[in-house]
Structures are given as C-alpha cells and as structure tokens.
Design an enzyme around this catalytic site. Structure first.
Site, PDB file in Angstrom:
ATOM      1  N   ASN A  32     -43.574 -79.214  43.696  1.00  0.00           N
ATOM      2  CA  ASN A  32     -43.455 -78.826  45.111  1.00  0.00           C
ATOM      3  C   ASN A  32     -44.594 -77.898  45.536  1.00  0.00           C
ATOM      4  O   ASN A  32     -44.549 -77.329  46.613  1.00  0.00           O
ATOM      5  CB  ASN A  32     -42.089 -78.191  45.407  1.00  0.00           C
ATOM      6  CG  ASN A  32     -41.922 -76.845  44.724  1.00  0.00           C
ATOM      7  OD1 ASN A  32     -42.755 -76.438  43.909  1.00  0.00           O
ATOM      8  ND2 ASN A  32     -40.847 -76.140  45.048  1.00  0.00           N
ATOM      9  N   ASP A  58     -38.748 -80.765  45.621  1.00  0.00           N
ATOM     10  CA  ASP A  58     -38.167 -79.514  45.154  1.00  0.00           C
ATOM     11  C   ASP A  58     -36.963 -79.877  44.294  1.00  0.00           C
ATOM     12  O   ASP A  58     -35.995 -80.460  44.783  1.00  0.00           O
ATOM     13  CB  ASP A  58     -37.744 -78.668  46.365  1.00  0.00           C
ATOM     14  CG  ASP A  58     -37.154 -77.329  45.941  1.00  0.00           C
ATOM     15  OD1 ASP A  58     -36.704 -77.194  44.772  1.00  0.00           O
ATOM     16  OD2 ASP A  58     -37.129 -76.419  46.781  1.00  0.00           O
ATOM     17  N   SER A 124     -40.600 -69.997  26.112  1.00  0.00           N
ATOM     18  CA  SER A 124     -41.584 -68.909  25.983  1.00  0.00           C
ATOM     19  C   SER A 124     -41.256 -68.025  24.803  1.00  0.00           C
ATOM     20  O   SER A 124     -40.073 -67.820  24.478  1.00  0.00           O
ATOM     21  CB  SER A 124     -41.552 -68.079  27.264  1.00  0.00           C
ATOM     22  OG  SER A 124     -42.250 -66.869  27.087  1.00  0.00           O
ATOM     23  N   TYR A 149     -37.042 -63.327  34.457  1.00  0.00           N
ATOM     24  CA  TYR A 149     -37.807 -64.545  34.144  1.00  0.00           C
ATOM     25  C   TYR A 149     -37.508 -64.992  32.707  1.00  0.00           C
ATOM     26  O   TYR A 149     -37.172 -66.148  32.448  1.00  0.00           O
ATOM     27  CB  TYR A 149     -39.316 -64.296  34.330  1.00  0.00           C
ATOM     28  CG  TYR A 149     -40.153 -65.188  33.452  1.00  0.00           C
ATOM     29  CD1 TYR A 149     -40.292 -66.542  33.756  1.00  0.00           C
ATOM     30  CD2 TYR A 149     -40.747 -64.698  32.284  1.00  0.00           C
ATOM     31  CE1 TYR A 149     -41.017 -67.372  32.913  1.00  0.00           C
ATOM     32  CE2 TYR A 149     -41.470 -65.521  31.447  1.00  0.00           C
ATOM     33  CZ  TYR A 149     -41.596 -66.850  31.766  1.00  0.00           C
ATOM     34  OH  TYR A 149     -42.291 -67.676  30.921  1.00  0.00           O
ATOM     35  N   LYS A 153     -35.321 -68.352  30.624  1.00  0.00           N
ATOM     36  CA  LYS A 153     -35.723 -69.188  29.482  1.00  0.00           C
ATOM     37  C   LYS A 153     -34.637 -69.167  28.403  1.00  0.00           C
ATOM     38  O   LYS A 153     -34.311 -70.214  27.826  1.00  0.00           O
ATOM     39  CB  LYS A 153     -37.058 -68.708  28.905  1.00  0.00           C
ATOM     40  CG  LYS A 153     -38.237 -68.810  29.856  1.00  0.00           C
ATOM     41  CD  LYS A 153     -38.573 -70.258  30.220  1.00  0.00           C
ATOM     42  CE  LYS A 153     -39.774 -70.375  31.130  1.00  0.00           C
ATOM     43  NZ  LYS A 153     -39.962 -71.740  31.663  1.00  0.00           N
ATOM     44  N   TYR A 177     -43.904 -71.093  23.998  1.00  0.00           N
ATOM     45  CA  TYR A 177     -45.344 -70.850  24.092  1.00  0.00           C
ATOM     46  C   TYR A 177     -45.649 -69.389  23.856  1.00  0.00           C
ATOM     47  O   TYR A 177     -44.942 -68.517  24.342  1.00  0.00           O
ATOM     48  CB  TYR A 177     -45.892 -71.136  25.490  1.00  0.00           C
ATOM     49  CG  TYR A 177     -45.504 -72.424  26.138  1.00  0.00           C
ATOM     50  CD1 TYR A 177     -45.146 -73.544  25.409  1.00  0.00           C
ATOM     51  CD2 TYR A 177     -45.529 -72.511  27.526  1.00  0.00           C
ATOM     52  CE1 TYR A 177     -44.827 -74.720  26.044  1.00  0.00           C
ATOM     53  CE2 TYR A 177     -45.207 -73.677  28.167  1.00  0.00           C
ATOM     54  CZ  TYR A 177     -44.848 -74.782  27.430  1.00  0.00           C
ATOM     55  OH  TYR A 177     -44.529 -75.931  28.086  1.00  0.00           O
ATOM     56  N   PHE A 178     -46.771 -69.149  23.233  1.00  0.00           N
ATOM     57  CA  PHE A 178     -47.287 -67.790  23.145  1.00  0.00           C
ATOM     58  C   PHE A 178     -48.169 -67.545  24.387  1.00  0.00           C
ATOM     59  O   PHE A 178     -47.661 -67.662  25.491  1.00  0.00           O
ATOM     60  CB  PHE A 178     -47.876 -67.552  21.749  1.00  0.00           C
ATOM     61  CG  PHE A 178     -46.698 -67.330  20.807  1.00  0.00           C
ATOM     62  CD1 PHE A 178     -45.870 -68.396  20.441  1.00  0.00           C
ATOM     63  CD2 PHE A 178     -46.340 -66.062  20.415  1.00  0.00           C
ATOM     64  CE1 PHE A 178     -44.718 -68.185  19.678  1.00  0.00           C
ATOM     65  CE2 PHE A 178     -45.204 -65.844  19.643  1.00  0.00           C
ATOM     66  CZ  PHE A 178     -44.399 -66.909  19.280  1.00  0.00           C
ATOM     67  N   LEU A 200     -53.817 -61.329  31.457  1.00  0.00           N
ATOM     68  CA  LEU A 200     -55.112 -60.777  31.057  1.00  0.00           C
ATOM     69  C   LEU A 200     -56.280 -61.732  31.311  1.00  0.00           C
ATOM     70  O   LEU A 200     -57.270 -61.347  31.941  1.00  0.00           O
ATOM     71  CB  LEU A 200     -55.060 -60.393  29.563  1.00  0.00           C
ATOM     72  CG  LEU A 200     -56.368 -59.823  29.016  1.00  0.00           C
ATOM     73  CD1 LEU A 200     -56.694 -58.490  29.683  1.00  0.00           C
ATOM     74  CD2 LEU A 200     -56.274 -59.648  27.497  1.00  0.00           C
TER      75      LEU A 200
HETATM   76  N1  UFG Z   1     -53.163 -56.660  29.896  1.00  0.00           N
HETATM   77  C1  UFG Z   1     -54.026 -55.654  30.290  1.00  0.00           C
HETATM   78  N2  UFG Z   1     -54.479 -55.659  31.578  1.00  0.00           N
HETATM   79  C2  UFG Z   1     -54.134 -56.621  32.482  1.00  0.00           C
HETATM   80  C3  UFG Z   1     -53.259 -57.658  32.067  1.00  0.00           C
HETATM   81  C4  UFG Z   1     -52.786 -57.633  30.765  1.00  0.00           C
HETATM   82  O1  UFG Z   1     -54.376 -54.766  29.500  1.00  0.00           O
HETATM   83  O2  UFG Z   1     -54.567 -56.556  33.640  1.00  0.00           O
HETATM   84  C5  UFG Z   1     -52.695 -56.681  28.499  1.00  0.00           C
HETATM   85  C6  UFG Z   1     -51.201 -56.569  28.353  1.00  0.00           C
HETATM   86  O3  UFG Z   1     -50.801 -55.211  28.308  1.00  0.00           O
HETATM   87  C7  UFG Z   1     -50.974 -57.308  27.035  1.00  0.00           C
HETATM   88  C8  UFG Z   1     -52.054 -58.386  27.039  1.00  0.00           C
HETATM   89  O4  UFG Z   1     -53.037 -57.940  27.959  1.00  0.00           O
HETATM   90  O5  UFG Z   1     -51.213 -56.431  25.936  1.00  0.00           O
HETATM   91  C9  UFG Z   1     -51.550 -59.741  27.480  1.00  0.00           C
HETATM   92  O6  UFG Z   1     -50.897 -59.610  28.731  1.00  0.00           O
HETATM   93  P1  UFG Z   1     -50.492 -60.900  29.607  1.00  0.00           P
HETATM   94  O7  UFG Z   1     -49.883 -60.400  30.869  1.00  0.00           O
HETATM   95  O8  UFG Z   1     -51.655 -61.814  29.713  1.00  0.00           O
HETATM   96  O9  UFG Z   1     -49.425 -61.627  28.685  1.00  0.00           O
HETATM   97  P2  UFG Z   1     -47.984 -61.132  28.186  1.00  0.00           P
HETATM   98  O10 UFG Z   1     -47.992 -61.313  26.708  1.00  0.00           O
HETATM   99  O11 UFG Z   1     -47.596 -59.827  28.722  1.00  0.00           O
HETATM  100  O12 UFG Z   1     -47.042 -62.180  28.920  1.00  0.00           O
HETATM  101  C10 UFG Z   1     -47.072 -63.538  28.534  1.00  0.00           C
HETATM  102  C11 UFG Z   1     -46.630 -64.426  29.681  1.00  0.00           C
HETATM  103  C12 UFG Z   1     -45.189 -64.221  30.020  1.00  0.00           C
HETATM  104  C13 UFG Z   1     -44.354 -64.288  28.797  1.00  0.00           C
HETATM  105  C14 UFG Z   1     -44.884 -63.351  27.749  1.00  0.00           C
HETATM  106  C15 UFG Z   1     -44.132 -63.410  26.463  1.00  0.00           C
HETATM  107  O13 UFG Z   1     -47.378 -64.152  30.842  1.00  0.00           O
HETATM  108  O14 UFG Z   1     -44.790 -65.255  30.887  1.00  0.00           O
HETATM  109  O15 UFG Z   1     -46.230 -63.690  27.457  1.00  0.00           O
HETATM  110  O16 UFG Z   1     -44.131 -64.685  25.965  1.00  0.00           O
HETATM  111  F1  UFG Z   1     -43.083 -63.954  29.088  1.00  0.00           F
END
Ligand code: UFG
Length: 339
Positions: A32, A58, A124, A149, A153, A177-178, A200
């Site tokens: 959607n 949707d 996830s 969120y 899952k 997924y990681f 990130l």
């Molecule tokens: N980080 C920063 N600055 C930023 C964004 C992220 O330092 O602007 C750091 C975070 O603290 C973390 C690492 O980068 O240490 C990765 O952060 P992400 O937000 O890219 O990923 P996450 O592991 O926090 O989250 C991801 C997915 C979620 C899921 C989660 C666990 O985005 O959907 O993995 O599986 F839930």
C-alpha cells in the site's frame, strides 16, 4: 512457485522479489506504499528483466485481501508488510498492534480459505529481548521485546505457530533478521526511509551524501570492543537469498513452524561502521558522541548455525560490500526513489 510478497515494494521486499525471480519463482507484490514508493516497480522490472505484477492493497482490508487471494493462484506467501519504526511504536502502540496484527490475520484467513499453506514471515532479532544470551539461538523460549513494534513480532510468531499446528500441511518459516543494510549491486534499488533515519546505516549514508551534517553515536561506554554498540549487520542481498532458501525448504520441514536466525554471526561496532563507510565512500563522516538511546542493547548477534545446517544458507557479503553497495545506491539516488 507463484509467491505473494506482501510489502514487496519495500527495502527487503524489493530485493527478495528480485531473488525470487532469479531463482525461477513468480513473485507477485502486494503493497500500500505506506513506507515505499511506486517508482520502485519499474526498477525491479528492469533488474529482473521481466514484468512483475503489483497490487496496491491495504492488507487490513479483509475483503480486498480475500479478493487478492481469490484471483491470485498463490503457492506461498512471504509476509514483509508491517510498520517497523521502534520509536513510533512506543508513541502509537495501538496503531502498531492494529496494523501489524490485523494485516497478518487477514492474510491468514485468506490463506485458509483459498488453500495456501506455505508462509515465510519477516520476524526480527528483537524477539530475543533483553535477557537472552548472545549469540542468540532459536531455541531460546522466552520471547519478549522492549517495544510495541517488537511485541507485534513476538505475537505474530505465536499466532503463526498456533495456526500452522492446526491446519493440515501448513509450513511456516519465522525468519529472525539481524540488521539488514546494503543495497542491490546495481545501485538502482536500496533503502529509502521516510524522514530522519532511525537506523545507523541510512543515517551514515545520508551524512556522507550531504543530506545530514553529522552522526550522533548513541553512547560509547558499553562493554564492547570500543564502547559503542555492536550489531550483526547483514547485506540485504544475502537476506533476500535466505528467503528463497527458506521458501524452498518449507516442504521438507519436520515441524509446522520453525524459527531461523538470518545473520552473519559477527558483531560490528558503530565506529567500525563509520570507518568502513568512510573508506567505501571516500567521504568523511563527522560524528559526536551522545547519550545512550533508550532500549538499546550493548551487543546483538546471531548464532547462524541452524540456517546453515537446515536451509543450506550462509551470509557471504562483507561489511565492505555492505558499505560500498549502500554508498552506490545513496550517491546515485541522493533523495531516494523519485516521488
Ligand atoms: N546508532 C547510533 N546512531 C544513530 C543510529 C544508530 O549510534 O543515529 C547505533 C545504535 O545505538 C546501535 C547501532 O547503531 O548501537 C544500530 O542501530 P540501528 O537503529 O541501526 O539498529 P537496532 O539494532 O537498534 O535496531 C534494529 C532494527 C529494529 C529491530 C532491532 C533488533 O532497526 O527494527 O534491530 O532486531 F527491532
């Protein structure tokens, strides 16, 4: 197989549609465009070298979902569709529960009614919560998540396991997924988040291309190699191949539902990503160290043994590949897909 790919216009979905087509399957997209753009479709078709059908629907609309299946002739479903922003889910929990669970239930109802029994779910690593030991193994039983969120899952994994148990012949793969990053090597499709990126890699690539001034590193006092958070980054093309492997394995699965980690088995820190992206792009990534982000774990990575042994799948692409491909996509498409 003719495969319905819900959320197939999104980041992981679009790469998986290409992998399905390359493997000789017949993907059909339902989306959607709540977090994607129609302009992805001609690019998918260009890369696949064939037309791909997309239905704008949707999936919380049960009648529309039923009509999709009535006409579809699907052999399997890969279900990516869903809201996925952690912070937004904390602010709007009911929206997340409603959207993610209702859409899954209407797909399941339609599958039962129309005799489709193969299902691959976009889960996830977040389902491992705060108490599971790292590296995460699929046999950890106490699934929980620290935000709505992630809870969707956990709940959907439960719903799928229960539905598969009572419907004759059902096979469900729960793919945990990681951290998916990277882009197709062509630079034609990639991740295109709305607004300020939460994650990130898209944030770093937007700094490199000049859309944002500097990165904030969320904490450098974690008990990790350099104090910054460690994650198991996986190239989206490897992840897409994992979906094809899971789909092809379903009929041979010994239980109706089974979870598989899709990760590399290795953690990489925020600062390691920054340096690898600087090397891949030839651009500086200025950053400041800020406070920890609420809900973040120090370290998250997979035990990837089960996927290797049972699906015959392992991640092949490196952090350097992930950064080079993310950069190719970002530099060729600084503003993402055309509106
Ligand atoms: N980080 C920063 N600055 C930023 C964004 C992220 O330092 O602007 C750091 C975070 O603290 C973390 C690492 O980068 O240490 C990765 O952060 P992400 O937000 O890219 O990923 P996450 O592991 O926090 O989250 C991801 C997915 C979620 C899921 C989660 C666990 O985005 O959907 O993995 O599986 F839930």
């Amino acid at each position: 197989m003719r495969v319905l790919v819900t959320g197939g216009a999104g980041f992981i979905g679009s790469h998986t549609v290409l992998a399905l087509a390359a493997a000789g399957h017949d993907p059909v997209i339902a989306d959607n465009f709540s977090n994607s753009k129609p302009s992805v479709l001609p690019r998918i078709e260009e890369l696949a070298g064939r037309p791909v059908t997309l239905h704008e629907v949707d999936l919380t609309d049960t009648a529309a979902t039923d009509a999709l299946f009535a006409a579809g002739g699907f052999d399997a479903v890969i279900h990516f569709a869903g809201f996925k922003a952690v912070g937004e889910s904390v602010a709007k929990p009911a929206l997340y529960y409603r959207n993610n669970i209702d859409s899954t239930l209407s797909v399941l109802d339609a599958m039962v009614k129309h005799g489709v029994s193969r299902f691959v779910f976009s889960s996830s690593a977040t389902v491992y919560g705060e108490k599971a030991p790292v590296p995460y193994r699929e046999d950890w039983e106490f699934l929980e998540a620290t935000n709505p969120y992630g809870q969707t899952k956990v709940m959907i994994e439960r719903i799928l396991t229960d539905v598969a148990a009572v419907n004759e012949g059902w096979k469900v793969a729960l793919l945990r997924y990681f951290n998916p990053v990277g882009a197709h090597a062509s630079g034609r499709i990639g991740e295109d988040p709305n607004g300020i990126p939460n994650n990130l890699m898209p944030f770093v690539s937007q700094v490199a291309v000049g859309r944002r001034d500097r990165l904030t590193v969320f904490g450098d006092d974690y008990p990790t190699s350099d104090g910054t958070g460690e994650r198991d980054y996986i190239h989206v093309v490897d992840l897409a191949a994992g979906h094809v492997a899971a789909l092809d394995h379903l009929d041979a699965m010994a239980t109706p539902a089974r979870a598989f980690n899709l990760g590399t088995g290795t953690g990489t820190s925020v600062l390691q990503i920054v340096r690898a992206f600087e090397a891949a792009s030839g651009r500086p990534i200025p950053y400041d160290v800020g406070p920890r982000r609420a809900g973040d774990l120090p370290t998250s990575y997979a035990d990837a043994t089960r996927a290797r042994e049972e699906l015959g799948w392992t991640a092949k692409l490196s952090i350097e590949d992930m950064c080079a491909d993310s950069w190719r996509w970002q530099s060729n498409n600084p503003e993402g897909f055309p509106s």
